[in-house]
Design a protein around this motif. Structure first.
Motif, PDB file in Angstrom:
ATOM      1  N   ALA A 124     -39.150 -28.999 -62.234  1.00 16.24           N
ATOM      2  CA  ALA A 124     -39.246 -29.952 -63.182  1.00 16.24           C
ATOM      3  C   ALA A 124     -38.516 -31.354 -62.943  1.00 16.24           C
ATOM      4  N   LEU A 125     -37.307 -31.117 -62.602  1.00 19.29           N
ATOM      5  CA  LEU A 125     -36.560 -32.546 -62.103  1.00 19.29           C
ATOM      6  C   LEU A 125     -37.308 -33.181 -61.025  1.00 19.29           C
ATOM      7  N   GLU A 126     -37.689 -32.447 -60.071  1.00 26.02           N
ATOM      8  CA  GLU A 126     -38.591 -33.279 -59.006  1.00 26.02           C
ATOM      9  C   GLU A 126     -39.999 -33.930 -59.692  1.00 26.02           C
ATOM     10  N   GLU A 127     -40.442 -33.241 -60.351  1.00 27.69           N
ATOM     11  CA  GLU A 127     -41.487 -33.982 -61.118  1.00 27.69           C
ATOM     12  C   GLU A 127     -41.256 -35.249 -61.834  1.00 27.69           C
ATOM     13  N   LEU A 128     -40.032 -35.025 -62.693  1.00 29.04           N
ATOM     14  CA  LEU A 128     -39.696 -36.120 -63.232  1.00 29.04           C
ATOM     15  C   LEU A 128     -39.235 -37.404 -62.187  1.00 29.04           C
ATOM     16  N   ARG A 129     -38.596 -37.271 -61.116  1.00 26.82           N
ATOM     17  CA  ARG A 129     -38.265 -38.032 -60.279  1.00 26.82           C
ATOM     18  C   ARG A 129     -39.631 -38.908 -59.693  1.00 26.82           C
ATOM     19  N   ARG A 130     -40.625 -37.978 -59.551  1.00 26.08           N
ATOM     20  CA  ARG A 130     -41.929 -38.527 -59.138  1.00 26.08           C
ATOM     21  C   ARG A 130     -42.662 -39.581 -59.929  1.00 26.08           C
ATOM     22  N   ALA A 131     -42.467 -39.015 -61.418  1.00 27.77           N
ATOM     23  CA  ALA A 131     -43.167 -39.761 -62.242  1.00 27.77           C
ATOM     24  C   ALA A 131     -42.428 -41.229 -62.632  1.00 27.77           C
ATOM     25  N   CYS A 132     -41.032 -40.949 -62.580  1.00 25.79           N
ATOM     26  CA  CYS A 132     -40.243 -42.217 -62.859  1.00 25.79           C
ATOM     27  C   CYS A 132     -40.374 -43.287 -61.535  1.00 25.79           C
ATOM     28  N   ARG A 133     -40.688 -42.697 -60.293  1.00 27.58           N
ATOM     29  CA  ARG A 133     -41.072 -43.622 -59.110  1.00 27.58           C
ATOM     30  C   ARG A 133     -42.320 -44.345 -59.080  1.00 27.58           C
ATOM     31  N   ALA A 148     -26.399 -44.836 -69.894  1.00 24.38           N
ATOM     32  CA  ALA A 148     -25.563 -44.913 -68.476  1.00 24.38           C
ATOM     33  C   ALA A 148     -26.922 -45.195 -67.567  1.00 24.38           C
ATOM     34  N   PRO A 149     -27.503 -46.537 -67.432  1.00 24.72           N
ATOM     35  CA  PRO A 149     -28.430 -46.729 -66.624  1.00 24.72           C
ATOM     36  C   PRO A 149     -28.156 -46.312 -65.026  1.00 24.72           C
ATOM     37  N   ARG A 150     -26.666 -46.299 -64.734  1.00 23.93           N
ATOM     38  CA  ARG A 150     -26.655 -46.185 -63.167  1.00 23.93           C
ATOM     39  C   ARG A 150     -26.905 -44.688 -62.932  1.00 23.93           C
ATOM     40  N   LYS A 151     -26.430 -43.861 -63.852  1.00 26.72           N
ATOM     41  CA  LYS A 151     -26.749 -42.356 -63.575  1.00 26.72           C
ATOM     42  C   LYS A 151     -28.218 -42.159 -63.562  1.00 26.72           C
ATOM     43  N   PHE A 152     -29.059 -43.053 -64.146  1.00 30.47           N
ATOM     44  CA  PHE A 152     -30.516 -42.781 -64.129  1.00 30.47           C
ATOM     45  C   PHE A 152     -31.156 -42.881 -62.795  1.00 30.47           C
ATOM     46  N   ALA A 153     -30.440 -44.322 -62.548  1.00 29.16           N
ATOM     47  CA  ALA A 153     -30.720 -44.803 -61.357  1.00 29.16           C
ATOM     48  C   ALA A 153     -30.715 -43.911 -60.070  1.00 29.16           C
ATOM     49  N   ASP A 154     -29.461 -43.200 -59.928  1.00 29.88           N
ATOM     50  CA  ASP A 154     -28.990 -42.278 -58.986  1.00 29.88           C
ATOM     51  C   ASP A 154     -29.732 -41.004 -59.066  1.00 29.88           C
ATOM     52  N   PHE A 155     -30.103 -40.649 -60.376  1.00 28.47           N
ATOM     53  CA  PHE A 155     -30.998 -39.339 -60.513  1.00 28.47           C
ATOM     54  C   PHE A 155     -32.530 -39.780 -59.874  1.00 28.47           C
ATOM     55  N   HIS A 161     -28.735 -34.687 -61.385  1.00 29.14           N
ATOM     56  CA  HIS A 161     -28.692 -35.193 -63.042  1.00 29.14           C
ATOM     57  C   HIS A 161     -27.445 -35.223 -63.936  1.00 29.14           C
ATOM     58  N   LEU A 162     -26.342 -34.350 -63.446  1.00 28.89           N
ATOM     59  CA  LEU A 162     -25.197 -34.040 -63.842  1.00 28.89           C
ATOM     60  C   LEU A 162     -24.042 -34.422 -63.196  1.00 28.89           C
ATOM     61  N   SER A 163     -23.317 -35.014 -63.968  1.00 32.50           N
ATOM     62  CA  SER A 163     -22.060 -35.625 -63.429  1.00 32.50           C
ATOM     63  C   SER A 163     -21.088 -34.269 -63.081  1.00 32.50           C
TER      64      SER A 163
END
Length: 191
Positions: A124-133, A148-155, A161-163
């Motif tokens: 599900a996280l990979e699918e979310l990454r693909r959707a965001c790209r 925290a936009p930097r954390k989102f960009a890193d994700f 997705h967790l610190s």
């Protein structure tokens, strides 16, 4: 209703005599010959009673159109059970086709549950990454709403997705020896 009462009081002897005489003769015939055994005799009796019922309906109704309608309804109801039986048979067959013979329920062990949870979370996280790209993703709108936009960009770029702080806090609270587990085990009010 009053006519029926009047007929009963005026012709009580005839009605009782008719019922007793016909009942007696019916009893004698059934006693002598026994019940109908073969299908031909039963079928003959059934059709005789059906024709008698049609004649009585026709003779007993004052308006002929209603009598015809009642006769048509009676005649169609006699053959109605054939399509109904065919329909119920087809429904039974279709139900057999679409239901499995034996439903097997397999319960997961704790390890299988954790493995499936990890696998589904990662997919599900990979699918979310693909959707965001995707190029049509409104990234500026999303970034403007985040704390925290930097954390989102890193994700999005493949990071976690967790610190590390969030992971350690979760382990302290919910891991073995965590506060949540100890409270559940040792607090008598929650048990």
């Amino acid at each position: 209703m009053e006519d029926l009462k009047r007929l009963w009081y005026e012709n009580r002897i005839y009605v009782l005599g008719y019922v007793l005489i016909v009942g007696f003769f019916s009893f004698v015939v059934c006693y002598k010959h026994g019940p109908l055994a073969d299908d031909r005799s039963r079928s003959l009796l059934m059709w005789t009673l059906r024709l008698l019922s049609l004649v009585l309906v026709y003779a007993g109704v004052a308006v002929p159109q209603f009598a015809y309608a009642a006769i048509i309804l009676l005649m169609s109801s006699w053959s109605l059970h054939y399509p109904l039986r065919a329909f119920s048979y087809m429904r039974w067959k279709i139900k057999q086709w679409f239901t499995s013979k034996e439903l097997v329920v397999k319960y997961l062990t704790e390890d299988e549950y954790r493995e499936q949870a990890d696998a589904e979370t990662n997919s599900a996280l990979e699918e979310l990454r693909r959707a965001c790209r995707k190029p049509d993703f409104p990234s500026w709108l999303v970034v403007s709403r985040l704390h925290a936009p930097r954390k989102f960009a890193d994700f999005v770029l493949g990071g976690s997705h967790l610190s590390p702080e969030e992971i350690s806090l979760h382990e302290e609270q919910y891991g073995l020896g965590g506060a949540f587990l100890e409270e559940q085990l040792f607090n008598p009010s929650t048990a």
